[in-house]
Design a protein around this motif. Structure first.
Motif, PDB file in Angstrom:
ATOM      1  N   ARG A  71       0.851  -1.181   0.000  1.00  0.00           N
ATOM      2  CA  ARG A  71       0.000   0.000   0.000  1.00  0.00           C
ATOM      3  C   ARG A  71       0.893   1.240   0.000  1.00  0.00           C
ATOM      4  NH1 ARG A  71      -4.817   2.555   1.196  1.00  0.00           N
ATOM      5  NH2 ARG A  71      -4.702   4.174   2.775  1.00  0.00           N
ATOM      6  N   ASP A 117      -1.772   4.239  -3.968  1.00  0.00           N
ATOM      7  CA  ASP A 117      -3.150   4.025  -3.514  1.00  0.00           C
ATOM      8  C   ASP A 117      -3.807   5.330  -3.106  1.00  0.00           C
ATOM      9  OD1 ASP A 117      -3.397   0.948  -3.314  1.00  0.00           O
ATOM     10  OD2 ASP A 117      -1.436   1.440  -2.466  1.00  0.00           O
ATOM     11  N   MET A 118      -3.027   6.171  -2.430  1.00  0.00           N
ATOM     12  CA  MET A 118      -3.612   7.403  -1.902  1.00  0.00           C
ATOM     13  C   MET A 118      -2.617   8.551  -2.020  1.00  0.00           C
ATOM     14  SD  MET A 118      -5.073   8.109   1.944  1.00  0.00           S
ATOM     15  CE  MET A 118      -6.841   7.886   1.728  1.00  0.00           C
ATOM     16  N   THR A 121     -11.266   7.171  -0.622  1.00  0.00           N
ATOM     17  CA  THR A 121     -10.219   6.143  -0.479  1.00  0.00           C
ATOM     18  C   THR A 121      -8.952   6.520  -1.224  1.00  0.00           C
ATOM     19  OG1 THR A 121     -11.007   4.897  -2.406  1.00  0.00           O
ATOM     20  CG2 THR A 121     -11.935   4.309  -0.260  1.00  0.00           C
ATOM     21  N   HIS A 159       3.399   3.708   3.811  1.00  0.00           N
ATOM     22  CA  HIS A 159       2.053   4.130   4.221  1.00  0.00           C
ATOM     23  C   HIS A 159       1.825   4.262   5.732  1.00  0.00           C
ATOM     24  CE1 HIS A 159       0.352   0.101   5.380  1.00  0.00           C
ATOM     25  NE2 HIS A 159       1.357  -0.306   4.646  1.00  0.00           N
ATOM     26  N   GLU A 199      -0.119   7.355   7.616  1.00  0.00           N
ATOM     27  CA  GLU A 199      -1.449   7.146   8.188  1.00  0.00           C
ATOM     28  C   GLU A 199      -1.502   7.587   9.645  1.00  0.00           C
ATOM     29  OE1 GLU A 199      -2.696   3.470   5.200  1.00  0.00           O
ATOM     30  OE2 GLU A 199      -1.757   3.021   7.120  1.00  0.00           O
ATOM     31  N   SER A 250      -7.506   7.123   8.349  1.00  0.00           N
ATOM     32  CA  SER A 250      -8.046   5.816   8.723  1.00  0.00           C
ATOM     33  C   SER A 250      -8.547   5.131   7.481  1.00  0.00           C
ATOM     34  CB  SER A 250      -9.176   5.995   9.746  1.00  0.00           C
ATOM     35  OG  SER A 250     -10.109   6.900   9.233  1.00  0.00           O
ATOM     36  N   ARG A 251      -8.429   3.830   7.492  1.00  0.00           N
ATOM     37  CA  ARG A 251      -8.837   3.076   6.286  1.00  0.00           C
ATOM     38  C   ARG A 251     -10.203   2.455   6.492  1.00  0.00           C
ATOM     39  NH1 ARG A 251      -4.412  -0.940   4.347  1.00  0.00           N
ATOM     40  NH2 ARG A 251      -3.074  -0.374   6.074  1.00  0.00           N
TER      41      ARG A 251
END
Ligand code: MN
Length: 338
Positions: free
Chosen positions: A6, A68-69, A107, A327, A331, A337-338
């Motif tokens: 990720r 991913d983000m 997301t 990641h 985070e 938060s996922r």
């Protein structure tokens, strides 16, 4: 392309057509003219503008390279070259737009809000809104504002708000302040080639040496570009702080610090890999600052996202380190938060 990992990239700039329409209509602080002519030129370049404003294209690029983000932030140097009465509402409008983007793609995007340090009281209130109702992860501040630095007493309110709302301050570079600009004017040094790290590194040193982290032990500052040179300096910072304080601390108006400079670097700072695809420098920073204090960043649209993710994929890291840098640290620090 990075696989089986990720990836959250944390220094990813954007802007909107609506923001540019207002911002480009404003006159800038006279001392910022050269820098702003350069930055507005970039924002008006067709290819770069598309990269800055087009989210569908950005998502395609993220998919291609395995990001991913993206933690989004306003294109430098934010609202800081504008008069207070324009900068304050401009920051607020921008933060509303950023929150809308995240609401649409929760997301894929997180965000760092923007404030106008020109009005520290309003900036403090905006930090409360950024970390509260807007649900963003921190703030980005683009180094000096009208040649002034965050260690100055007027900005205590801002630092206090950042600390009490758990808003990490991403201290992003910009061209050196007018007080130190002249030697950088030649050979293209004013921007990212050398001037940016001199400016941001100096700003970080002022915060450390002012005792800002004794007053605000929980304040977290993020530096791009693997710490703007500071990690390389840790041993010398510690012994020269001690030496200079002993020799002439009072005469030079130095502050008696509770910790050594490098202890603040490890406790109150984290760094990102933006634009520093150098495996030896990365290993050095992990050793000096600890694997919990290094994060992955691309610096979209100014660095190549394929090269950045390939660097992360190929770096000689333990799997735990790779996960933290790609990641986990982001985070934690930016409350994602996922
Ligand atoms: Mn950047």
């Amino acid at each position: 392309m990075i696989k089986n990992q990720r990836v959250v990239a944390v220094e990813e700039h954007f802007t909107t057509a609506a923001y540019l329409e207002v911002a480009h209509g404003l006159s800038v602080w006279p001392d910022d003219k050269t820098e702003m002519t350069f930055m507005r030129g970039l924002e008006n370049d067709a290819a770069l503008r598309t990269k800055l404003v087009d989210f569908e294209k950005r998502l395609q690029e993220m998919d291609l390279n395995g990001t991913d983000m993206a933690v989004l932030s306003l294109n430098p140097p934010g609202v800081q070259p504008y008069e207070t009465e324009s900068a304050v509402p401009l920051a607020r409008d921008f933060n509303d737009q950023l929150a809308e983007v995240i609401k649409r793609w929760p997301t894929r995007f997180a965000g760092l809000g923007t404030v106008a340090p020109q009005d520290p009281k309003q900036a403090a209130l905006e930090i409360e809104r950024i970390m509260g109702p807007l649900g963003l992860g921190g703030v980005m501040i683009y180094s000096h504002t009208f040649g002034r630095y965050l260690d100055e007493p007027d900005f205590e309110l801002l630092l206090e708000a950042a600390e009490s709302h758990n808003a990490p301050i991403y201290l992003h570079p910009r061209a050196p302040s007018p007080q130190m600009l002249a030697p950088y004017q030649k050979y293209g040094m004013v921007a990212a080639l050398w001037g940016y790290q001199a400016e941001a590194g100096t700003h970080a040193m002022r915060l450390i040496l002012s005792g800002a982290f004794d007053r605000h032990p929980n304040l977290k500052v993020i530096l791009g570009h693997l710490g703007e040179g500071l990690p390389f300096w840790t041993t010398r910072l510690d012994n020269r702080y001690a030496f200079t304080y002993r020799a002439a601390g009072q005469a030079l108006g130095m502050v008696k610090l509770e910790l050594t400079p490098s202890e603040y670097l490890r406790r109150n700072f984290a760094v990102t890999t933006s634009g520093m695809h150098d495996p030896e420098a990365l290993a050095f920073c992990i050793n000096r600052l600890g694997e919990d204090n290094v994060m992955f960043a691309i610096d979209h649209p100014y660095e190549d996202s394929t090269a950045a993710t390939a660097f992360l994929q190929d770096a000689d890291l333990t799997e735990t380190q790779r996960a933290k840098i790609s990641h986990i640290n982001a985070e934690r620090l930016f409350h994602i938060s996922r």
